[in-house]
Design an enzyme around this catalytic site. Structure first.
Site, PDB file in Angstrom:
ATOM      1  N   CYS A   1       0.833  -1.203   0.000  1.00  0.00           N
ATOM      2  CA  CYS A   1       0.000   0.000   0.000  1.00  0.00           C
ATOM      3  C   CYS A   1       0.872   1.259   0.000  1.00  0.00           C
ATOM      4  O   CYS A   1       1.486   1.576  -1.003  1.00  0.00           O
ATOM      5  CB  CYS A   1      -1.005  -0.035   1.134  1.00  0.00           C
ATOM      6  SG  CYS A   1      -2.448   0.985   0.786  1.00  0.00           S
TER       7      CYS A   1
ATOM      8  N   HIS B   1      -3.721  -4.819   0.523  1.00  0.00           N
ATOM      9  CA  HIS B   1      -3.126  -5.364   1.750  1.00  0.00           C
ATOM     10  C   HIS B   1      -3.199  -6.890   1.736  1.00  0.00           C
ATOM     11  O   HIS B   1      -4.187  -7.462   2.213  1.00  0.00           O
ATOM     12  CB  HIS B   1      -3.873  -4.837   2.976  1.00  0.00           C
ATOM     13  CG  HIS B   1      -3.615  -3.402   3.266  1.00  0.00           C
ATOM     14  ND1 HIS B   1      -2.573  -2.980   4.057  1.00  0.00           N
ATOM     15  CD2 HIS B   1      -4.251  -2.276   2.849  1.00  0.00           C
ATOM     16  CE1 HIS B   1      -2.578  -1.655   4.137  1.00  0.00           C
ATOM     17  NE2 HIS B   1      -3.584  -1.198   3.399  1.00  0.00           N
TER      18      HIS B   1
ATOM     19  N   GLU C   1      -1.791  -8.928   3.598  1.00  0.00           N
ATOM     20  CA  GLU C   1      -1.722  -9.533   4.943  1.00  0.00           C
ATOM     21  C   GLU C   1      -3.090  -9.882   5.520  1.00  0.00           C
ATOM     22  O   GLU C   1      -3.191 -10.701   6.426  1.00  0.00           O
ATOM     23  CB  GLU C   1      -0.956  -8.610   5.905  1.00  0.00           C
ATOM     24  CG  GLU C   1      -1.646  -7.315   6.315  1.00  0.00           C
ATOM     25  CD  GLU C   1      -1.399  -6.149   5.355  1.00  0.00           C
ATOM     26  OE1 GLU C   1      -1.120  -6.396   4.169  1.00  0.00           O
ATOM     27  OE2 GLU C   1      -1.516  -4.982   5.806  1.00  0.00           O
TER      28      GLU C   1
HETATM   29  N1  GLN Z   1      -1.806   6.860   2.815  1.00  0.00           N
HETATM   30  C1  GLN Z   1      -1.945   6.127   1.607  1.00  0.00           C
HETATM   31  C2  GLN Z   1      -3.297   6.336   0.953  1.00  0.00           C
HETATM   32  O1  GLN Z   1      -4.202   6.802   1.571  1.00  0.00           O
HETATM   33  C3  GLN Z   1      -1.705   4.637   1.846  1.00  0.00           C
HETATM   34  C4  GLN Z   1      -2.696   3.986   2.744  1.00  0.00           C
HETATM   35  C5  GLN Z   1      -2.249   2.661   3.276  1.00  0.00           C
HETATM   36  O2  GLN Z   1      -1.077   2.339   3.233  1.00  0.00           O
HETATM   37  N2  GLN Z   1      -3.178   1.884   3.813  1.00  0.00           N
HETATM   38  O3  GLN Z   1      -3.473   6.047  -0.198  1.00  0.00           O
END
Ligand code: GLN
Length: 529
Positions: A379, A505, A507
């Site tokens: 992410c 994600h 995970e």
């Molecule tokens: N801050 C970034 C976004 O909002 C990544 C978010 C995250 O890593 N869950 O896109």
């Protein structure tokens, strides 16, 4: 008829109610029962999505895009149940639906009150988990008996148990039996007091689960039984496990907890099959090799903030018979100097929000890229991979995400085109499961072994397609996109042993028996490093 188990906690928080509940669910499932799980959290946030990981650890995201408590991760992983928006209710969520209905005039002139309106709403939430085909619902109540916030939930349980009738709903109270060194004794008083709080509000627990450091002696057991009004055989000891949380189901099975629960619920104690778990535990306890991973994050002291990532490492370790040692490195400390990364076999840059630590993450990614250290970016981690490549390979020195620098000349990470210009935050996140099509011949496609995958998201910002051509021709390839091709979901470096980033994600979808291919890929590459 669906049976109900409520799990409450006493004395202190952090006793591992979630693991205990999930372990019980696993044991009941292994005896052939279908189980659903849910968690009630007494705080006033409508969901934990707005809370800092410092407050509440990781925010776990379900397929349907609900932002939930991290205990739901244990439920999905240990018990193999799938969770959704009916699986996590906070006081905020309960109260806001009651208040919204009051505003619609749905209470027809009634005075809207804690009892019956809030408690009815809680009971309805419990019933919503009892879907057709579910034999047993386990509902965990967050917090500790005696908290003001928990009271409506406990009152709702009292009513629910009464209405359900004998044998249809039971309460298991998890408590602490501390060992006091100076007197060389285990003390049952805190448990007595916490059970007496429950008694005073009309809840009589059917079973006590006692967290202890040492075995409970007969005398203490007799005391607990006498003062807590629980039969001797319903005092279950849950001693601290030595090595791994994967030992908990086995320990509870040895104490006969699941069979006793079935007895209380009037259900037949069918044979249990725990062979799979024994195999898994053997793998956890006897790894054949090991590797060291550096996780470059923002909450280095707080393992709960990255719970699912640690679990995913454990799952990959089980598959590869390896012990994965993961150190958390504070990103800010790597800003000037990455020598701390020396000696690691792999690097992971996890998700996150906000600018703090970004420079350190970008520096760590550059180090991983240039030193050919296996690396996974999740992410925000993938977004930083794109920023790093744009800065150091394309030469766009101020390339950035508009999250950190709205005025950058090179917004390589930005809002989705339709959202640009709107001042973002609240309610604009891409949440939950989305399909992703993997690019033929990519490392991603090789790891997953299929063309289309579904993964869970939680972010606002995206790869900016205006830079796609430049990034790709400079070497940062696209490994996967949304099925319409509009959103880049994965990037990778074919010239590197293992360098891959994903906008989702992974995970949240790794399971002990089905480890996630990206984690298996990272650990395999780290073992080869
Ligand atoms: N801050 C970034 C976004 O909002 C990544 C978010 C995250 O890593 N869950 O896109």
């Amino acid at each position: 008829m669906t049976k109900h188990i409520f799990i409450t906690g006493g004395v202190v928080s952090g006793l591992g109610k979630g693991i205990t509940a999930a372990s019980l669910a696993y044991l009941l499932k292994s005896r052939g029962y279908s189980v659903a799980m849910q968690k009630f959290d007494p705080y006033l946030n409508v969901d934990p999505g707005t809370m800092s990981p410092y407050q509440h650890g990781e925010v776990y995201v379900t397929d349907d895009g609900t932002e939930t408590d991290l205990d739901l991760g244990h439920y999905e992983r240990f018990a193999g149940v799938s969770c959704d928006r009916h699986s996590n209710y906070t006081s905020g969520k309960i109260y806001s639906s009651v208040i919204a209905r009051e505003r619609e005039g749905a209470y027809l002139g009634a005075t809207v009150q804690m009892i019956p309106h809030i408690t009815d709403e809680i009971k309805a939430a419990v019933r919503s988990a009892a879907k057709p085909g579910i034999d047993i619902v386990i509902s965990e109540i967050g917090g500790t008996a005696g908290d003001i916030e928990s009271l409506p939930f406990l009152e709702a349980i009292r009513q629910f148990k009464n209405e359900a009738g004998i044998g249809n709903a039971i309460v298991i109270h998890l408590t602490l039996v501390p060992y006091i060194k100076s007197v060389g004794e285990m003390k049952t008083k805190p448990s007595q007091q916490s059970v007496s709080i429950l008694h005073s509000i009309g809840i009589f627990p059917d079973m006590l689960v006692c967290r202890t450091e040492n075995p409970i002696e007969d005398e203490q057991r007799r005391k607990l039984s006498l003062f807590c009004n629980v039969p001797d055989e319903m005092v279950i000891e849950e001693q601290d496990v030595e090595h791994s949380i994967y030992e908990v189901p086995q320990e509870l099975a040895e104490r006969g907890m699941d069979a006793k629960v079935l007895k209380l619920l009037g259900l037949p104690v069918r044979d249990s099959k725990l062979d799979d778990w024994h195999w898994l535990l053997d793998r956890v306890l006897h790894p054949a090799r090991k590797c060291r991973i550096a996780m470059v994050g923002k909450y280095a002291g707080l393992r709960d903030a990255y719970k699912s990532i640690f679990e995913s490492f454990a799952h990959a370790g089980i598959a590869l018979q390896a012990k994965v040692e993961c150190d958390m490195l504070e990103a800010e400390e790597l800003e000037q100097d990455c020598t701390k990364l020396e000696g690691y076999d792999g690097i992971l840059v996890p998700g996150g929000f906000g600018v703090r630590g970004i420079a350190g993450k970008v520096a760590a990614l550059r180090y991983a890229r240039e030193h050919k250290i296996p690396c996974l970016g999740i992410c925000l981690g993938m977004q930083c991979m794109v920023i790093e490549y744009a800065r150091n390979v394309l030469g766009f020195a101020d390339a950035d995400s508009t999250e950190f620098n709205p005025d950058t000349a090179h917004p390589v990470i930005d809002f989705m085109p339709e959202q640009r210009g709107i001042s973002a935050k609240g309610g604009t996140m891409r949440l939950g499961a989305y399909p992703c099509r993997l690019v033929d011949g990519s490392l991603a496609a090789k790891l997953y072994g299929k063309e289309e995958i579904s993964e869970r998201h939680r972010h606002r910002f995206e790869y900016n397609n205006d830079y796609k051509e430049k990034l790709v021709s400079a070497g940062l390839k696209v490994g996967g996109t949304s099925p319409d091709g509009n959103l880049v979901e994965m990037v990778e470096l074919p010239e590197h042993p293992f360098y891959i980033g994903c906008q989702f994600h992974p995970e949240f979808k790794s399971r002990p028996f089905t480890p996630h291919p990206l984690f298996v890929g990272l650990i395999q590459a780290a073992l080869n490093h």
